[in-house]
Scaffold this active site. Structure first.
Site, PDB file in Angstrom:
ATOM      1  N   ASP A  31      53.428  41.287  54.207  1.00 35.32           N
ATOM      2  CA  ASP A  31      52.433  42.226  54.777  1.00 35.32           C
ATOM      3  C   ASP A  31      52.958  43.753  54.580  1.00 35.32           C
ATOM      4  O   ASP A  31      51.989  44.741  55.218  1.00 35.32           O
ATOM      5  CB  ASP A  31      51.879  41.490  55.870  1.00 35.32           C
ATOM      6  CG  ASP A  31      52.703  41.827  57.015  1.00 35.32           C
ATOM      7  OD1 ASP A  31      53.726  42.051  56.943  1.00 35.32           O
ATOM      8  OD2 ASP A  31      52.365  41.518  58.219  1.00 35.32           O
ATOM      9  N   HIS A  36      63.264  40.202  54.250  1.00 30.05           N
ATOM     10  CA  HIS A  36      62.981  40.562  55.674  1.00 30.05           C
ATOM     11  C   HIS A  36      61.414  40.823  55.915  1.00 30.05           C
ATOM     12  O   HIS A  36      61.183  40.668  57.183  1.00 30.05           O
ATOM     13  CB  HIS A  36      63.894  41.739  56.008  1.00 30.05           C
ATOM     14  CG  HIS A  36      65.225  41.361  56.478  1.00 30.05           C
ATOM     15  ND1 HIS A  36      65.849  41.748  57.188  1.00 30.05           N
ATOM     16  CD2 HIS A  36      66.065  40.621  55.442  1.00 30.05           C
ATOM     17  CE1 HIS A  36      67.122  41.284  56.926  1.00 30.05           C
ATOM     18  NE2 HIS A  36      67.129  40.525  55.871  1.00 30.05           N
ATOM     19  N   GLY A  75      54.529  36.790  57.285  1.00 31.36           N
ATOM     20  CA  GLY A  75      53.975  36.989  56.058  1.00 31.36           C
ATOM     21  C   GLY A  75      54.361  38.178  55.183  1.00 31.36           C
ATOM     22  O   GLY A  75      54.990  39.342  55.833  1.00 31.36           O
ATOM     23  N   THR A 125      74.400  37.211  45.409  1.00 31.00           N
ATOM     24  CA  THR A 125      75.282  37.331  44.066  1.00 31.00           C
ATOM     25  C   THR A 125      75.355  38.868  43.949  1.00 31.00           C
ATOM     26  O   THR A 125      76.093  39.300  43.184  1.00 31.00           O
ATOM     27  CB  THR A 125      74.829  36.606  43.063  1.00 31.00           C
ATOM     28  OG1 THR A 125      75.625  36.505  41.934  1.00 31.00           O
ATOM     29  CG2 THR A 125      73.343  37.305  42.345  1.00 31.00           C
ATOM     30  N   ASP A 174      79.962  38.767  46.858  1.00 31.31           N
ATOM     31  CA  ASP A 174      80.495  38.352  45.300  1.00 31.31           C
ATOM     32  C   ASP A 174      81.458  39.465  44.966  1.00 31.31           C
ATOM     33  O   ASP A 174      81.043  40.414  44.388  1.00 31.31           O
ATOM     34  CB  ASP A 174      79.230  38.231  44.443  1.00 31.31           C
ATOM     35  CG  ASP A 174      79.899  37.695  42.976  1.00 31.31           C
ATOM     36  OD1 ASP A 174      80.979  37.603  42.860  1.00 31.31           O
ATOM     37  OD2 ASP A 174      79.106  37.701  41.909  1.00 31.31           O
ATOM     38  N   ASP A 203      74.008  36.997  38.839  1.00 31.24           N
ATOM     39  CA  ASP A 203      74.629  35.994  38.016  1.00 31.24           C
ATOM     40  C   ASP A 203      74.676  34.915  38.841  1.00 31.24           C
ATOM     41  O   ASP A 203      74.153  34.876  40.108  1.00 31.24           O
ATOM     42  CB  ASP A 203      75.809  36.280  37.356  1.00 31.24           C
ATOM     43  CG  ASP A 203      76.948  36.664  38.156  1.00 31.24           C
ATOM     44  OD1 ASP A 203      77.050  36.724  39.350  1.00 31.24           O
ATOM     45  OD2 ASP A 203      77.864  37.439  37.518  1.00 31.24           O
ATOM     46  N   GLU A 223      59.886  47.127  63.111  1.00 33.08           N
ATOM     47  CA  GLU A 223      60.481  46.281  62.908  1.00 33.08           C
ATOM     48  C   GLU A 223      61.958  46.785  62.202  1.00 33.08           C
ATOM     49  O   GLU A 223      63.010  45.990  62.106  1.00 33.08           O
ATOM     50  CB  GLU A 223      59.767  45.166  61.639  1.00 33.08           C
ATOM     51  CG  GLU A 223      58.835  44.289  62.013  1.00 33.08           C
ATOM     52  CD  GLU A 223      57.864  43.923  61.042  1.00 33.08           C
ATOM     53  OE1 GLU A 223      58.480  43.388  59.930  1.00 33.08           O
ATOM     54  OE2 GLU A 223      56.920  43.364  61.512  1.00 33.08           O
TER      55      GLU A 223
END
Length: 324
Positions: free
Chosen positions: A77, A69, A75, A197, A242, A250, A91
């Site tokens: 940062d 995220h 970028g 996963t 999963d 995995d 954010e």
């Protein structure tokens, strides 16, 4: 005159060397960036991560999610780590993408240890990159050499966090476009999606369209859909990506997609349309070592997404606030 000319030439050579380190003028990232200034950085990060994951395994997917995220918004940062101030929105408050994020205190703990070992040296952005690598390895996944040398932004962008992150309800075309805008291709998309996963969705709203007859509901295992409807109706709606090995890194995620048990629409989209992306899903489902290798490469590539050239940066002393 000759001395002046020599000095000019020497300065020009030095300047060209700096400019040659990266096309955007930023220094190249390097695994040995802290070799002299903080040689113990990787051991410090790994020690804190091992301790926290041992007591709270959910911190592994939480930290990995923080890195994703952060990098997808202007970028890698560490802008995601900044708290809200009177002059700037955070954010962390982006809806619905970031309000369920966790693990910020783990990054704080690592930063505190590093400030004790090598003050004002290691950026929060580099801590996120290293902690994400260890988060994967500690749950049985691959490890890799992490290029370092990132700096921390002085600004956060809540608007970008609400608009630039991949949509869990998005179709394959949307996902490919989102990743392409960050310099990542279809192979990167497929491998990085394998991060699911481990961990869980934190709300039924993330997968309601899959299990209650919305888009993608015709491409779902009926018994899986029934279990997930029960999750929605019995409580918070938290559900593992999963089901079989939710805290083991995995290739089960890809096996689930083939069995039509992808939790999010954006998960199952990887195996809905056939073609190269579906072929990658099948390959990763059969060959876990190939998935591991491609995931490691894609993490390095994603971790190299640069902030805009205009963005001011520093090494923060506290990951939650800019230096004053």
């Amino acid at each position: 005159m000759a001395v002046t000319t020599k000095l000019y030439l020497a300065s020009l050579v030095a300047l060209l060397a700096v400019l040659a380190t990266a096309t955007d003028g930023s220094p190249e990232l390097s695994a040995t960036y802290y070799k002299k200034t903080c040689p113990n950085v990787q051991n410090v990060v790994r020690t804190v991560m091992a301790h926290r994951v041992a007591s709270e395994p959910r911190m592994s997917p939480a930290i990995l999610r923080l890195f994703f995220h952060d990098c997808f918004v202007n970028g890698c940062d560490a802008s995601l780590l900044l708290d809200r101030t009177d002059d700037m929105e955070s954010e962390k408050d982006a809806v619905p993408t970031n309000v369920s994020l966790d693990g910020f205190d783990v990054i704080d703990e690592i930063k505190s240890a590093l400030e004790h070992n090598c003050p004002a040296t290691v950026s929060c952005a580099d801590i996120l990159a290293l902690a994400s690598r260890d988060a994967v390895a500690l749950l049985g996944g691959p490890s890799w050499s992490v290029p370092l040398g990132r700096k921390d932004s002085l600004y956060a962008s809540k608007d970008a966090a609400e608009n630039d992150l991949p949509n869990p309800h998005g179709d394959l075309g949307d996902l490919l476009k989102s990743f392409e805008e960050h310099g990542l291709d279809a192979r990167d998309l497929t491998a990085l999606s394998g991060a699911h996963t481990i961990g869980k969705a934190h709300s039924c709203e993330n997968y309601r369209d899959r299990v209650y007859g919305g888009e993608g509901a015709n491409i779902i295992d009926p018994s899986f859909a029934e279990r997930r409807r029960q999750s929605c109706e019995e409580g918070s709606g938290e559900a593992p990506f999963d089901e079989e090995t939710p805290m083991v890194f995995d290739n089960s995620y890809f096996q689930d997609l083939i069995a039509q048990r992808g939790l999010l629409t954006s998960d199952q989209e990887l195996y809905t349309h056939g073609g190269p992306v579906s072929d990658l899903v099948k390959m990763y489902a059969m060959h876990g070592e190939t998935f591991f290798a491609d995931f490691a490469k894609a993490m390095v590539k994603m971790g190299s997404i640069r902030p805009p050239q205009w963005m001011q940066a520093e090494v923060r002393l506290n990951c939650r606030v800019v230096n004053h």
